[in-house]
Scaffold this motif. Structure first.
Motif, short mmCIF file in Angstrom:
data_model
loop_
_atom_site.label_atom_id
_atom_site.label_comp_id
_atom_site.label_asym_id
_atom_site.label_seq_id
_atom_site.Cartn_x
_atom_site.Cartn_y
_atom_site.Cartn_z
N ARG A 1 0.86 -1.31 -0.01
CA ARG A 1 -0.06 -0.03 -0.01
C ARG A 1 0.68 1.28 -0.06
O ARG A 1 1.72 1.45 0.86
CB ARG A 1 -1.02 -0.06 1.03
N ASP B 1 0.01 -3.02 9.13
CA ASP B 1 -1.02 -3.20 9.89
C ASP B 1 -2.36 -3.62 9.12
O ASP B 1 -2.66 -3.18 8.00
CB ASP B 1 -1.59 -1.57 10.22
N ARG B 2 -3.06 -4.22 9.95
CA ARG B 2 -4.34 -4.77 9.14
C ARG B 2 -5.08 -5.25 10.41
O ARG B 2 -5.81 -6.16 10.50
CB ARG B 2 -4.21 -5.96 8.23
N TYR B 3 -5.12 -4.32 11.44
CA TYR B 3 -6.23 -4.70 12.56
C TYR B 3 -7.69 -4.93 12.42
O TYR B 3 -8.03 -6.05 13.04
CB TYR B 3 -5.96 -3.61 13.57
N SER B 4 -8.47 -4.09 11.52
CA SER B 4 -9.68 -4.56 11.28
C SER B 4 -10.09 -6.04 10.78
O SER B 4 -10.86 -6.67 10.90
CB SER B 4 -10.58 -3.41 10.66
N CYS C 1 -2.15 3.20 12.00
CA CYS C 1 -3.20 2.64 11.94
C CYS C 1 -3.86 3.20 13.14
O CYS C 1 -3.39 3.49 14.15
CB CYS C 1 -2.88 1.10 12.20
N LEU C 2 -5.27 3.19 12.74
CA LEU C 2 -6.18 3.89 13.76
C LEU C 2 -6.18 3.07 14.89
O LEU C 2 -6.69 3.60 16.20
CB LEU C 2 -7.50 3.84 13.03
N PHE C 3 -5.85 1.85 14.91
CA PHE C 3 -5.63 1.02 16.07
C PHE C 3 -4.44 0.62 16.78
O PHE C 3 -4.07 -0.26 17.40
CB PHE C 3 -6.66 -0.53 15.73
N ARG D 1 -1.59 8.95 9.98
CA ARG D 1 -2.12 9.74 11.11
C ARG D 1 -1.23 10.61 11.86
O ARG D 1 -0.29 9.99 12.41
CB ARG D 1 -3.15 9.05 11.74
N PHE E 1 -11.59 -2.95 5.47
CA PHE E 1 -10.96 -2.51 4.26
C PHE E 1 -9.38 -2.26 4.35
O PHE E 1 -8.84 -1.46 3.58
CB PHE E 1 -11.63 -1.35 3.57
N CYS F 1 -5.90 0.31 2.69
CA CYS F 1 -5.76 1.43 3.57
C CYS F 1 -4.49 2.05 3.47
O CYS F 1 -3.12 1.84 3.42
CB CYS F 1 -5.66 0.99 4.98
N ARG G 1 -3.71 5.50 4.65
CA ARG G 1 -3.66 6.49 5.48
C ARG G 1 -2.69 6.31 6.60
O ARG G 1 -2.59 5.53 7.09
CB ARG G 1 -5.05 6.67 6.09
N ARG H 1 5.38 -1.25 7.56
CA ARG H 1 4.17 -0.86 7.88
C ARG H 1 3.47 -2.27 7.70
O ARG H 1 3.41 -2.77 6.23
CB ARG H 1 3.14 0.12 7.51
FE1 SF4 Z 1 -6.26 1.12 7.99
FE2 SF4 Z 1 -5.47 -0.13 10.37
FE3 SF4 Z 1 -8.33 0.85 9.53
FE4 SF4 Z 1 -6.94 -1.40 8.86
S1 SF4 Z 1 -7.52 -1.05 10.66
S2 SF4 Z 1 -8.22 -0.16 7.58
S3 SF4 Z 1 -4.97 -0.92 8.48
S4 SF4 Z 1 -6.50 2.04 10.05
#
Ligand code: SF4
Ligand code: SAM
Ligand code: SF4
Length: 333
Positions: free
Chosen positions: A8, A310-313, A275-277, A265, A257, A261, A263, A308
């Motif tokens: 990404r 990240d794929r928390y969701s 990552c948001l998480f 922050r 999704f 991603c 993004r 990176r």
């Molecule tokens: Fe992006 Fe993290 Fe949300 Fe997945 S969980 S869409 S990597 S911010």
């Protein structure tokens, strides 16, 4: 242009300009935690506009084209239009703002004149009592609607209207908001309640899944799916079959999704979160204030982004439930 371990690239930067807010939304800044004793950031801990502008330029060099100013409540940051005009200098960028809308009536014109391209206003209900239960403030819905009107007058239409839906609290807002903005050109986006941070008491039982939101909407307005308007768009889009607009659903719990991603922050204190998480951020304020050159910061960022994964969701499970996570009010969604 760096790519992360999942391929990404870095396209979007969310910039949080304050960790403060006049609301205490139960899903974001619950008042029992974010009360008068809460250690909000001190002035010297917060990035200056000049520091933000410099970092944004470096992010732009690495490929970022979308900048979103957020918070906390970004309109609480004094002279925000000055930051907007500084960021508006970045070539080829798109500059957006996410706000609870309360101060928009006063500021929309100045922000538009400074070069803001788009606004997203968060509004979880049209009913004052339900809005109060969600936002834990007595500020009336009318103030938010006045902000939306002012943004329209300032030429910032069409707006996006974000509504977090919480089971047992504001499910009725799904149809109410769709009705209110049907035919207005604005796009309401319904958001599944997320487990951001560790203070909002999230439970899966309180998530209204995207499928259920769509079924409620379809009872009133037949809908047809639309293609994403750009790669990596987080909302799934649906048009009203009668041709009078569209809605979006952000289903980060039931339909993650992460694969798209792009993004990064930038938190109010200058930490970078990928990552948001995420539980930890990467300090950029230190190098910035210690005299690092643009090239050195660019290299730090590129290394960080390349590492990176990240794929928390997509990995959300009982095992991730107890992990430390940054609060939403630090990184702005
Ligand atoms: Fe992006 Fe993290 Fe949300 Fe997945 S969980 S869409 S990597 S911010
Ligand atoms: N104060 C501004 C606002 O409310 O628009 C900007 C910051 S707020 C953190 C950004 C977005 O995050 C808002 O649209 C808000 O609804 C959303 N948000 C906050 N907490 C959330 C949660 N737990 N689940 C889903 N969305 C959330
Ligand atoms: Fe404030 Fe926005 Fe968080 Fe609500 S969602 S508490 S308005 S920062």
């Amino acid at each position: 242009m760096p790519r992360d371990r999942l391929g990404r690239s870095l396209r979007d930067l969310r910039i949080s300009v304050t960790d403060r807010c006049s609301f205490r939304c139960t899903y974001c800044m619950p008042r029992d935690i974010f009360g008068s004793e809460y250690p909000f950031l001190k002035r010297e801990e917060i990035l200056t506009f000049e520091e933000i502008r410099r970092l944004a330029g470096i992010f732009a060099d690495l490929g970022a084209r979308k900048f979103r100013i957020t918070g906390g409540e970004p309109l609480l940051r004094k002279d925000l239009d000055r930051l907007v005009s500084m960021l508006a200098e970045i070539e080829g960028k798109e500059l957006a703002l996410t706000t609870n809308g309360v101060l928009l009536a006063d500021q929309a014109e100045a922000l538009a004149a400074a070069g803001l391209d788009r606004v997203t206003v968060s509004l979880d209900s049209l009913d004052d009592e339900v809005h109060r239960r969600m936002s834990d403030t007595s500020i009336p819905v009318a103030s938010v609607l006045a902000g939306i009107k002012a943004a329209e007058r300032a030429g910032l239409s069409p707006l996006k209207i974000n509504a977090v839906i919480r089971r047992g609290v504001n499910e009725d807002a799904i149809v109410e908001l769709a009705r209110r903005f049907h035919g207005s050109g604005h796009i309401v986006r319904f958001i599944e309640f997320m487990d951001v941070g560790t203070t909002n008491g999230w439970s899966l039982a309180e998530v209204v899944p995207a499928e259920e939101m769509l079924a409620r909407l379809a009872e009133v307005y037949p809908l047809e799916p639309l293609l994403a308007s750009y790669p990596g768009e987080v909302a799934r889009r649906y048009r009203f079959s009668d041709g009078s607009g569209e809605v979006g659903i952000i289903a980060s719990v039931t339909r993650p999704f992460c694969g798209d991603c792009t993004r990064a922050r930038l938190a109010t204190d200058g930490r970078l979160f990928t990552c948001l998480f995420a539980s930890t951020g990467f300090d950029l304020r230190g190098p910035l204030r210690e005299g690092a050159s643009d090239e050195e910061i660019r290299r730090l960022l590129a290394v960080r982004w390349t590492a990176r994964a990240d794929r928390y969701s997509e990995e959300r499970s009982a095992a991730t439930a107890g992990t430390e996570r940054i609060e939403m009010s630090y990184i702005g969604g």
